[in-house]
Design a protein around this motif. Structure first.
Motif, mmCIF file in Angstrom:
data_model
loop_
_atom_site.group_PDB
_atom_site.id
_atom_site.type_symbol
_atom_site.label_atom_id
_atom_site.label_comp_id
_atom_site.label_asym_id
_atom_site.label_seq_id
_atom_site.Cartn_x
_atom_site.Cartn_y
_atom_site.Cartn_z
ATOM 1 N N LYS A 54 45.519 49.726 48.622
ATOM 2 C CA LYS A 54 45.421 48.370 48.089
ATOM 3 C C LYS A 54 46.370 47.434 48.836
ATOM 4 C CE LYS A 54 44.204 49.955 43.428
ATOM 5 N NZ LYS A 54 44.591 49.953 42.005
ATOM 6 N N PRO A 55 46.061 46.120 48.850
ATOM 7 C CA PRO A 55 46.957 45.186 49.534
ATOM 8 C C PRO A 55 48.307 45.092 48.839
ATOM 9 C CG PRO A 55 45.257 44.004 48.316
ATOM 10 C CD PRO A 55 44.881 45.447 48.276
ATOM 11 N N VAL A 56 49.369 45.110 49.630
ATOM 12 C CA VAL A 56 50.718 44.946 49.095
ATOM 13 C C VAL A 56 50.936 43.461 48.814
ATOM 14 C CG1 VAL A 56 53.178 45.194 49.594
ATOM 15 C CG2 VAL A 56 51.544 46.949 50.359
ATOM 16 N N ASP A 57 51.534 43.160 47.671
ATOM 17 C CA ASP A 57 51.744 41.772 47.255
ATOM 18 C C ASP A 57 50.429 41.004 47.205
ATOM 19 O OD1 ASP A 57 54.484 42.079 46.931
ATOM 20 O OD2 ASP A 57 54.905 41.555 49.018
ATOM 21 N N GLY A 58 49.386 41.665 46.736
ATOM 22 C CA GLY A 58 48.100 41.002 46.593
ATOM 23 C C GLY A 58 47.990 40.194 45.306
ATOM 24 N N PHE A 59 48.779 40.547 44.298
ATOM 25 C CA PHE A 59 48.807 39.870 42.996
ATOM 26 C C PHE A 59 47.391 39.647 42.443
ATOM 27 C CE2 PHE A 59 52.639 38.397 45.289
ATOM 28 C CZ PHE A 59 53.599 38.994 44.479
ATOM 29 N N PRO A 60 46.695 40.723 42.102
ATOM 30 C CA PRO A 60 45.316 40.596 41.610
ATOM 31 C C PRO A 60 45.208 39.799 40.316
ATOM 32 C CG PRO A 60 46.158 42.821 41.258
ATOM 33 C CD PRO A 60 47.148 42.130 42.134
ATOM 34 N N GLN A 61 46.299 39.691 39.562
ATOM 35 C CA GLN A 61 46.250 38.928 38.311
ATOM 36 C C GLN A 61 45.997 37.442 38.567
ATOM 37 O OE1 GLN A 61 48.729 40.809 39.433
ATOM 38 N NE2 GLN A 61 49.357 42.337 37.905
ATOM 39 N N LEU A 62 46.406 36.959 39.764
ATOM 40 C CA LEU A 62 46.150 35.566 40.134
ATOM 41 C C LEU A 62 44.800 35.526 40.836
ATOM 42 C CD1 LEU A 62 49.709 34.637 41.461
ATOM 43 C CD2 LEU A 62 48.741 34.121 39.205
ATOM 44 N N ALA A 63 43.765 35.243 40.088
ATOM 45 C CA ALA A 63 42.402 35.394 40.594
ATOM 46 C C ALA A 63 42.089 34.443 41.741
ATOM 47 C CB ALA A 63 41.407 35.179 39.455
ATOM 48 N N ALA A 64 42.677 33.249 41.722
ATOM 49 C CA ALA A 64 42.372 32.294 42.787
ATOM 50 C C ALA A 64 43.532 31.319 42.940
ATOM 51 C CB ALA A 64 41.084 31.534 42.494
ATOM 52 N N SER A 65 43.671 30.810 44.157
ATOM 53 C CA SER A 65 44.728 29.849 44.449
ATOM 54 C C SER A 65 44.205 28.831 45.448
ATOM 55 C CB SER A 65 45.959 30.559 45.017
ATOM 56 O OG SER A 65 46.974 29.633 45.354
ATOM 57 N N ILE A 66 44.576 27.563 45.251
ATOM 58 C CA ILE A 66 44.181 26.511 46.182
ATOM 59 C C ILE A 66 45.356 25.569 46.422
ATOM 60 C CG2 ILE A 66 41.758 26.585 45.447
ATOM 61 C CD1 ILE A 66 42.279 23.930 43.956
ATOM 62 N N SER A 67 45.257 24.772 47.482
ATOM 63 C CA SER A 67 46.222 23.718 47.771
ATOM 64 C C SER A 67 45.488 22.386 47.801
ATOM 65 C CB SER A 67 46.902 23.972 49.118
ATOM 66 O OG SER A 67 47.611 25.185 49.106
ATOM 67 N N LEU A 68 46.197 21.312 47.383
ATOM 68 C CA LEU A 68 45.584 19.989 47.301
ATOM 69 C C LEU A 68 46.354 18.970 48.126
ATOM 70 C CD1 LEU A 68 44.943 19.704 43.445
ATOM 71 C CD2 LEU A 68 43.433 20.661 45.190
ATOM 72 N N PRO A 69 45.641 18.022 48.746
ATOM 73 C CA PRO A 69 46.327 16.889 49.371
ATOM 74 C C PRO A 69 46.833 15.940 48.289
ATOM 75 C CG PRO A 69 43.966 16.570 49.494
ATOM 76 C CD PRO A 69 44.181 17.931 48.895
ATOM 77 N N VAL A 70 47.696 15.021 48.673
ATOM 78 C CA VAL A 70 48.313 14.118 47.701
ATOM 79 C C VAL A 70 47.262 13.331 46.922
ATOM 80 C CG1 VAL A 70 49.786 12.091 47.443
ATOM 81 C CG2 VAL A 70 50.460 13.938 48.995
ATOM 82 N N ALA A 71 46.252 12.815 47.610
ATOM 83 C CA ALA A 71 45.254 11.970 46.942
ATOM 84 C C ALA A 71 44.553 12.698 45.803
ATOM 85 C CB ALA A 71 44.230 11.486 47.970
ATOM 86 N N VAL A 72 44.265 13.972 45.995
ATOM 87 C CA VAL A 72 43.611 14.744 44.935
ATOM 88 C C VAL A 72 44.636 15.206 43.898
ATOM 89 C CG1 VAL A 72 42.206 16.781 44.434
ATOM 90 C CG2 VAL A 72 41.798 15.472 46.523
ATOM 91 N N ALA A 73 45.836 15.536 44.336
ATOM 92 C CA ALA A 73 46.875 15.967 43.398
ATOM 93 C C ALA A 73 47.138 14.897 42.345
ATOM 94 C CB ALA A 73 48.158 16.284 44.165
#
Length: 546
Positions: free
Chosen positions: A233-252
Motif C-alpha cells: 500500500k502507498p505510504v502516507d496515502g491517508f485513505p481516510q481523506l477521500a479527495a483533496s483539491i486546491s483553489l485559486p483566490v477568486a474561487v476561494a
C-alpha cells in the motif's frame, strides 16, 4: 543544451578521477577540486540524462555513473545484497482530468467549477476513482500545536467533514517550528485523527502574485509518487481523506460567501495568529481520478569503513539527491529540466567530498556512508526509505550531513546553516565554517520553509541530528547583491529547463562547501561522543530517540 558525446562523457569521468586543485580563492587553500565538481555536473546535467526523473532511464544512467565513481575511489558498496544500489519501491500516480469534479451546494443550488481553471485536483494514491460529499469546515491553517499555544482543531467537529484551510503555520512560531507545522503530512495526520474526509487548500493573493495559478496548473500532467510499503500500500496515502483539491483566490473567496467571516478577514486573522475555526455554508462534492504505475528506483550507497573497531559500526551519512524532475509534459522548445544546480551540483559536491575523504591523512574512526538518493523531488522518498530501512545498522547512524541545490552564481564568503543549531553539531559547523574562512548567514527566506523540504528532514524525523549547508548570499564583490541572485534563480531557473550548465556556476565556491562538509563529517566521525539534541530543543523533544 547540446548533448555531450559519449567520448566527452568518458573524458569527464577520467578527469574527475585524476584532477586536484591548487586554486586559492577566498580563505584557505582549497582541498576539493572545482574542476572535478564541474566535470560531474556537466555529465549529470547533460541532455543525455533527460532530467534524471526517478524511475527513468536517465536517472538510472546517473546512478550507474555515481556507483562507478564510488567504485573508482575504492569505497565499499553498501546497498542491498552487497551491491551499490538500494531498491526503492514506488507508486507513480498521474491525474486524469476526465471525471474530476468540484461542486458547491447551497440552499438547493449547485455550482460546478471547471477543472484547472477553477480548481486543481490532487492524487488519491489509494484509488483510481474517489469521491466525497460532505459539509465544509474552515480550520485556519490546520495546525495542531498545543505545546506552542496554538490549536486550529481544538473543539472543532470534523467527523465526516471537508477541512478548508490555508497553507503555512503561525508567523509567531520560530522558523523551525513553522517549517515542521507547515508540513502537509503533519496536517494530514491530525486531520485524519479528527475524522476529516477531504481537504480544500485555499490560495493566497501574495502567493499568486509570485507564482501565478496558471503556472501552477500547467504542471497538472506531471506525475507524483509515493513509497510502497511492505504491505504493497502507498505510504502516507491517508485513505481516510477521500479527495483533496486546491483553489485559486477568486474561487476561494466564493466559499466564504454567506459565512460569518469573509475570506479576507479569515486570511487576516490567520496572518495575525488569531484564526478561529467555523462551519462554512453548504456542502461540497470533490471527485478525483488518477492512473497508477508501480515502478522501482534506486538509492546509491557507498561506505568508507571506520578505523576504530569500537566505533566502526557507527556511521556519519553524507547525502544528496541525485534525481531531478525530468522532461516537462508540455511547452515549446527545450523541455528538459537538466537540474544543474538542483541537484547535480549537490551530488557533485558529495562525490568530490568522498574522493577527498579517501585521500585524507585524517581517517574517520566512525564509518562514512555516502548516500545519493532518488525521488527527493517527489517528496523526499528515497531519503525516507533509507531512513526507515537503512542498509547499514540503524542504531549506528549518528548524524546526517546533507547537500542540496547550492546557488553559487558568484564567489561567496558565507554559507547558510539549516539544523545545526538544534544539536551539538552546531559548534562543529561553526568551527568548520570559520576554519574555512567563511561566515554563517541566517536563513534569508524563512518563508520558503527549506528545512522540511530537503533530505535531512527524513533523518531528523528518525531522531538523528542533521545539518544542511546551503550557499550564502554574501559575495566577495560587495557591489553584487547575493540575495537578489538567489531570488532570481528561484523565480527564473528553479525547476525550469534553464537550470543548466550555461548558468555562471562558481565552482570554487562549491568546492569550498565540499571542504566545509568534509571537515564537519570528520569532526563528527572522530568525536568521543555522538551528536545529541540540545537540552529542551523543539526537534529533540518532537523526534528525538527515547
Amino acid at each position: 543544451m547540446r548533448i555531450t558525446t559519449l567520448f566527452s562523457a568518458a573524458a569527464l569521468a577520467a578527469l574527475v578521477t585524476g584532477c586536484g586543485s591548487s586554486e586559492q580563492g577566498h580563505g584557505p587553500r582549497l582541498v576539493s577540486s572545482p574542476a572535478a565538481i564541474e566535470a560531474h555536473v556537466r555529465f549529470l546535467a547533460d541532455d543525455l540524462l533527460e532530467g534524471r526523473e526517478a524511475g527513468t532511464r536517465g536517472y538510472d544512467i546517473a546512478a550507474l555513473y555515481a556507483a562507478a565513481q564510488f567504485g573508482a575511489l575504492g569505497l565499499e558498496p553498501a546497498g542491498d545484497d552487497g551491491g551499490w544500489y538500494q531498491r526503492v519501491p514506488l507508486l507513480k500516480g498521474a491525474r486524469v482530468l476526465e471525471g474530476a469534479r468540484f461542486t458547491l451546494k447551497r440552499e438547493g443550488r449547485i455550482t460546478a467549477f471547471k477543472v484547472l481553471d477553477e480548481f486543481m485536483p490532487s492524487i488519491n494514491y489509494n484509488a483510481e476513482s474517489s469521491e466525497v460529499t460532505a459539509p465544509l469546515v474552515f480550520v485556519g491553517q490546520a495546525v495542531k500545536a498545543p505545546a506552542l499555544g496554538h490549536d486550529d482543531l481544538a473543539g472543532v467537529d470534523l467527523k465526516g467533514k471537508i477541512a478548508v484551510m490555508f497553507g503555512g503555520a503561525p508567523e509567531r512560531f520560530s522558523n523551525t517550528e513553522r517549517a515542521v507545522h507547515n508540513s502537509s503530512r503533519e496536517k494530514a495526520i491530525d486531520l485524519v485523527a479528527a475524522g476529516a474526509v477531504g481537504t480544500i487548500y485555499l490560495g493566497k493573493p501574495k502567493d499568486e502574485a509570485k507564482y501565478a495559478w496558471t503556472k501552477y496548473t500547467a504542471n497538472w500532467a506531471r506525475p507524483g509518487m509515493r513509497l510502497k510499503g511492505k504491505d504493497g500500500k502507498p505510504v502516507d496515502g491517508f485513505p481516510q481523506l477521500a479527495a483533496s483539491i486546491s483553489l485559486p483566490v477568486a474561487v476561494a473567496r466564493k466559499l466564504f460567501e454567506g459565512a460569518p467571516v469573509s475570506y479576507d478577514e479569515a486570511l487576516a486573522r490567520v496572518e495575525k495568529s488569531e484564526s478561529r475555526s467555523f462551519a462554512l455554508p453548504g456542502s461540497a462534492t470533490l471527485a478525483t481520478r488518477a492512473r497508477f504505475e508501480t515502478l522501482e528506483s534506486h538509492n546509491v550507497v557507498a561506505r568508507l569503513p571506520g578505523t576504530d573497531p569500537a566505533l566502526a559500526d557507527e556511521s556519519v551519512v553524507f547525502s544528496a539527491h541525485l534525481d531531478h524532475i525530468g522532461i516537462s509534459p508540455a511547452g515549446e522548445g527545450d523541455r528538459i529540466n537538466n537540474g544543474a544546480t538542483d541537484n547535480a551540483l549537490g551530488s557533485a559536491i558529495l562525490l568530490e567530498l568522498a574522493r577527498q575523504m579517501t585521500r585524507s591523512t585524517v581517517k574517520p574512526k566512525r564509518s562514512a556512508v555516502f548516500l545519493l538518493v532518488t525521488a527527493e523531488e517527489k517528496g523526499l522518498l528515497g531519503a525516507e526509505y533509507f531512513a526507515e530501512f537503512p542498509t547499514v545498522p540503524a542504531e549506528g547512524i549518528v548524524a546526517n550531513v546533507n547537500m542540496d541545490m547550492p546557488v553559487t552564481m558568484t564567489e561567496l564568503t558565507d554559507v547558510i546553516s539549516f539544523g545545526a543549531e538544534h544539536s551539538t553539531l552546531g559548534p562543529m559547523v561553526a568551527r568548520a565554517v570559520r576554519d574555512n574562512g567563511m561566515t554563517i548567514t541566517p536563513d534569508p527566506l524563512p518563508e520558503e520553509t527549506v528545512f522540511v523540504r530537503s533530505d535531512q528532514y527524513a533523518f531528523v524525523r528518525k531522531g538523528i541530528p542533521a545539518v544542511y549547508l546551503d550557499a550564502g548570499i554574501k559575495p566577495k564583490d560587495p557591489t553584487i547583491d547575493g540575495k537578489k541572485i538567489l531570488e532570481d534563480f528561484l523565480e527564473h531557473h528553479y525547476h525550469q529547463p534553464s537550470d543548466q550548465v550555461d548558468l555562471p556556476i562558481h565552482y570554487a565556491s562549491a568546492a569550498r562547501m565540499a571542504d566545509i562538509n568534509l571537515r564537519i563529517g570528520l569532526m563528527v566521525a572522530n568525536a568521543a561522543e555522538r551528536p545529541r539534541w540540545n537540552e529542551g530543543d523543539f526537534l529533540g523533544q518532537r523526534f528525538g530517540k527515547k
